[in-house]
Design an enzyme around this catalytic site. Structure first.
Site, PDB file in Angstrom:
ATOM      1  N   ALA A  83       0.834  -1.195   0.000  1.00 32.66           N
ATOM      2  CA  ALA A  83       0.000   0.000   0.000  1.00 32.66           C
ATOM      3  C   ALA A  83       0.871   1.249   0.000  1.00 32.66           C
ATOM      4  O   ALA A  83       2.021   1.208   0.438  1.00 32.66           O
ATOM      5  CB  ALA A  83      -0.881  -0.019   1.231  1.00 32.66           C
TER       6      ALA A  83
ATOM      7  N   GLY B   6       0.355  -5.389   0.775  1.00 32.08           N
ATOM      8  CA  GLY B   6      -0.725  -5.493  -0.202  1.00 32.08           C
ATOM      9  C   GLY B   6      -0.231  -6.026  -1.541  1.00 32.08           C
ATOM     10  O   GLY B   6      -0.994  -6.667  -2.278  1.00 32.08           O
TER      11      GLY B   6
ATOM     12  N   GLU C 283      -0.188  -9.626  -1.149  1.00 35.20           N
ATOM     13  CA  GLU C 283      -1.581 -10.096  -1.048  1.00 35.20           C
ATOM     14  C   GLU C 283      -2.222 -10.170  -2.437  1.00 35.20           C
ATOM     15  O   GLU C 283      -2.998 -11.081  -2.729  1.00 35.20           O
ATOM     16  CB  GLU C 283      -2.378  -9.171  -0.125  1.00 35.20           C
ATOM     17  CG  GLU C 283      -1.958  -9.342   1.333  1.00 35.20           C
ATOM     18  CD  GLU C 283      -2.666  -8.369   2.258  1.00 35.20           C
ATOM     19  OE1 GLU C 283      -2.508  -7.148   2.052  1.00 35.20           O
ATOM     20  OE2 GLU C 283      -3.374  -8.830   3.160  1.00 35.20           O
TER      21      GLU C 283
ATOM     22  N   GLU D  35       3.309  -5.806   7.563  1.00 38.94           N
ATOM     23  CA  GLU D  35       2.349  -4.845   8.132  1.00 38.94           C
ATOM     24  C   GLU D  35       2.553  -4.559   9.619  1.00 38.94           C
ATOM     25  O   GLU D  35       2.428  -3.408  10.057  1.00 38.94           O
ATOM     26  CB  GLU D  35       0.910  -5.333   7.894  1.00 38.94           C
ATOM     27  CG  GLU D  35       0.381  -5.069   6.500  1.00 38.94           C
ATOM     28  CD  GLU D  35       0.788  -6.124   5.473  1.00 38.94           C
ATOM     29  OE1 GLU D  35       1.671  -6.951   5.782  1.00 38.94           O
ATOM     30  OE2 GLU D  35       0.225  -6.125   4.369  1.00 38.94           O
TER      31      GLU D  35
END
Ligand code: 3HC
Ligand code: NAI
Length: 692
Positions: free
Chosen positions: A69, A108, A111, A131
């Site tokens: 992110a 992310g 992911e 994270e």
């Protein structure tokens, strides 16, 4: 995709026969900013509906797949589309989607790769879910998909630590399908053809069964590193949900936790530190100066610090010449280096041949002229100006032109040391923290004359040996020790006023510090503080308050753990601090002699007094130009002094407190300290602390 959008979007499509490469091109690290998310969703949906396309490959344009992110967006409401929506589109797409990973695929980014039907990576790929290091948990299914591939036990270890994996390990764990040596695009295409239209959604896989005791053990192990970090506990819970509820429900719960934690003070603090680290290397005055090559290193003094500093360079595959003054000290120094590696081999963290390879790069010597070929020498002899000056003169005589001379001094004036050499431009401080091979912080002290390219070289050296550099200018104790000194004196004043060492230590560890000031003092040795005090005695303002208990303890031979007693007792080599009634009596006596009426302190009062001291000293340092920016000070305290990272450092912490409370604490500090107290413009500094 519309023409306009295609021109501005960081996502483009390269068609190749019946396949399509969706290329993410968002420098510097392909973070999933709003435009990337929108571009990817658009591409996957459009290509999914195109009958001419058999498979889709996601690939990064540069050296990164997707770093995760865009962390800068986390302080604000996130705009749609968000990553889970994109992953849902990948899973719903009727064609196989392959992640072709080169470089980092993190958070992310990983992911998204886990949302694909296969993952093909180059050997330099790095994957992981870091994270928790940002005070959050994975928010796009990572806690649910990883355990379906690795099992819960491994997933807990990986996600609760935020550890990054190289491609080979990730492949071995099943997180990657293939590691390729040749062309990534070609390998991804091959993989797509092999799937022949089949989807392989990880979300549909069962979670491998594992014994409950193994999961409990993994949880316990992971919690050891948590120390007050909420995100770690939440991450473990989220992973464990994988066996407790269906995928969709657990993923929704994970997302809700991610959204909640994203807005926490802990997450804001860790984001602040992430950018602070990257800011710290932007140093005024360096300009375009090129680094000098550093191919060999010398270390003078093989004591506690010198030996561990040598390890830092050996670990980075640089040859080291290690100098001592007599054969016994040299043997002891080499043994210190060996024992670091021996412990690593014994605990399985290093292969025996790696130990031998590193030791083969070490040249012990009793002769300073053996340093004539070194590009950089770090002096780590006794903390004594005369001894250090003598060594600097000798180094200046024997070292080649252009070689850099650095001192590891904790407090002493680098300009004075530079002044005894004929090359003050090539001198600076490289202040390591103990244990030097473990602690990340490296204070780089620029003298008045230090040349820009010498500073640039030092920053490069820090990167080579994987340290976090923070640049300071010359001052007694530089950034860290100066603040720590002020803080410790203030804690000693609190003893006179009514607290005992264990009260102060308990309050500071309850706040989150790794250790309290008196326990630290006992560990590092009271005699070191005593020497500094004696050295500064002549310049001390006689009207200022001066706490005498430490001097009394030293006069009694109580130097801390090494003598079995200091602020606490350590009978028979015990390492646990035991309260000592004799110390209480000494404190009571010193208060009585000064006519101070003792009163009780709450933990909160102690914390505010101590933290107000730190922020006040920081403001003074910033005003004097010793530290360049507030975030540099916070980095030093967090990485060198056990300040809790989840609180961001003293300045970040104070910036989040009500301003009138901070001002009141400073007023109280000024009143308690009395004569000679210097008040920094803390309020102005706190206004500069970035809030992301
Ligand atoms: N968001 C915004 N900016 C980022 C960023 C991110 N995720 N990652 C890196 N950057 C910026 C840096 O601030 C730096 O900017 P600057 O040049 O202006 O200072 C630039 O990118 C280059 O970064 P580095 O100096 O760190 O470059 P390196 O090559 O040394 O390292 C990296 C690259 C390994 C990708 C490293 O930057 C990194 O680890 N980044 C963070 C990765 C991460 O934590 N991702 C998870 C985010 S949370 C998430 O994804 C939530 C999800 O679950 C929904
Ligand atoms: P130490 O006493 O463990 O080691 C100093 C070593 O220098 C000894 O082995 C001694 O034999 C050697 N030495 C002295 N004079 C010498 C000479 N002329 N030639 C060659 N070797 C000589 O001390 P320590 O703790 O390693 O400290 C070294 C320096 O690092 C000091 O300046 C200290 O302030 C600084 N420092 C110490 C830290 C700590 O936690 N111990 C942390 C950061 C800096």
């Amino acid at each position: 995709m519309s023409q306009d959008r295609a021109q501005t979007s960081p996502v483009r499509i390269d068609r190749e026969q019946d396949g399509a490469f969706v290329v993410i091109d968002n420098p510097p690290v392909n973070a999933t900013s709003l435009e990337v998310r929108a571009g990817l969703l658009d591409a996957v949906t459009t290509l999914g509906a195109n009958n001419e396309i058999a498979a889709i490959v996601l690939i990064g344009a540069g050296k990164t797949f997707i770093a995760g992110a865009d962390i800068r967006e986390f302080g604000r409401p996130l705009r749609d589309p968000q990553v889970p929506e994109l992953i849902a589109a990948i899973e719903q797409c009727g064609k196989p989607v392959i992640a072709a990973i080169a470089g980092p695929a993190l958070g992310g980014g990983f992911e998204i790769a886990l949302g694909c039907d296969a993952r093909v990576a180059t050997a330099d790929a790095v994957v992981g879910l870091p994270e928790v290091t940002l005070g959050i948990i994975p928010g796009a299914g990572g806690t649910q998909r990883v355990p379906r591939l690795t099992g819960i036990v491994k997933a807990i270890e990986l996600i609760a630590s935020g550890r990054r994996l190289k491609a080979a390990e990730a492949k071995a764990l099943g997180l990657l399908d293939e590691v390729v040596t040749g062309d990534l695009r070609a390998a991804a295409t091959r993989h797509a053809r092999a799937l022949a239209g089949r989807k392989r959604r990880i979300s549909e896989l069962p979670v491998p069964a594992e014994p409950e005791e193994a999961i409990a053990r993994a949880t316990e192990e992971a919690m050891k590193g948590a120390r007050g970090r909420t995100a770690v506990k939440e991450a473990i819970e989220a992973v464990r949900d994988a066996t407790r509820m269906p995928f969709a429900e657990a993923a929704e719960k994970e997302r809700a936790t991610f959204q909640r934690l994203r807005q926490s003070e802990e997450a804001a603090a860790l984001r602040y530190l992430f950018f602070a680290e990257r800011e710290a290397v932007r140093v005024e005055g360096i300009g375009e100066a090129a680094s000098r090559p550093i191919a060999s290193v010398g270390v003078v003094g093989a004591g506690t610090m010198g030996a561990a500093i040598a390890v830092c360079f050996l670990d980075a595959s640089l040859p080291v010449v290690l100098i001592e003054r007599d054969p016994e000290s040299l043997d002891r120094g080499v043994e210190r280096v060996r024992s670091v590696y021996r412990r690593m081999v014994q605990s399985g963290r290093m292969a025996p041949h790696d130990m031998e390879r590193r030791l083969a790069q070490l040249t012990p010597s009793l002769s300073v002229p053996a340093l004539s070929g070194a590009d950089l020498v770090i002096e780590a002899v006794f903390e004594d100006m005369g001894v250090k000056q003598g060594m600097f003169r000798e180094l200046d005589r024997v070292m080649k032109q252009g070689a850099i001379i650095a001192s590891n001094t904790s407090y002493l004036d680098i300009d004075v040391l530079a002044g005894v050499t004929g090359r003050p431009t090539d001198v600076l401080g490289l202040h390591f923290f103990s244990p030097a091979n473990v602690m990340r912080l490296l204070e780089i002290v620029r003298g008045k004359a230090t040349a820009p390219d010498v500073l640039a070289t030092a920053l490069g050296v820090a990167r080579t040996i994987r340290k976090l550099p923070v640049v300071a200018r010359v001052a007694e104790g530089f950034i860290g020790n100066r603040i720590f000194f002020a803080y410790r004196i203030q804690c000693e004043l609190m003893l006179e006023e009514g607290a005992y060492p264990e009260d102060v230590d308990a309050a500071m560890t309850a706040f989150g510090l790794a250790m309290g000031p008196f326990a630290v003092n006992d560990l590092s040795g009271l005699d070191i503080s005593w020497h500094t005090r004696k050295r500064l005695a002549a310049t001390r303002d006689p009207k200022a308050r001066y706490p005498v208990v430490l001097d009394r303890l030293c006069e009694m031979g109580r130097y801390g753990q090494k003598t079995g007693a200091g602020w606490y007792r350590y009978p028979e080599g015990a390492r646990r601090c035991l309260t000592d009634p004799d110390v209480h009596a000494l404190i009571d006596k010193s208060a009585a002699e000064k006519g101070i009426a003792r009163h009780s302190f709450s933990a909160e009062q102690i914390q505010w007094r101590a933290l107000a001291t730190m922020v006040n000293e920081a403001a003074l340092l910033l005003a004097e130009g010793i530290a360049a920016r507030p975030s540099d000070v916070d980095l030093v305290l967090v990485n060198g002094y056990g300040f809790p990272a989840q609180k961001g450092g003293p300045l970040f912490w104070a910036s989040r407190r009500p301003r009138n409370q901070v001002t009141a604490a400073l007023d109280a500090l000024a009143a308690a300290t009395g004569h000679g107290f210097r008040r920094g413009n803390v309020e102005a500094v706190l206004d500069q602390v970035a809030q992301l």
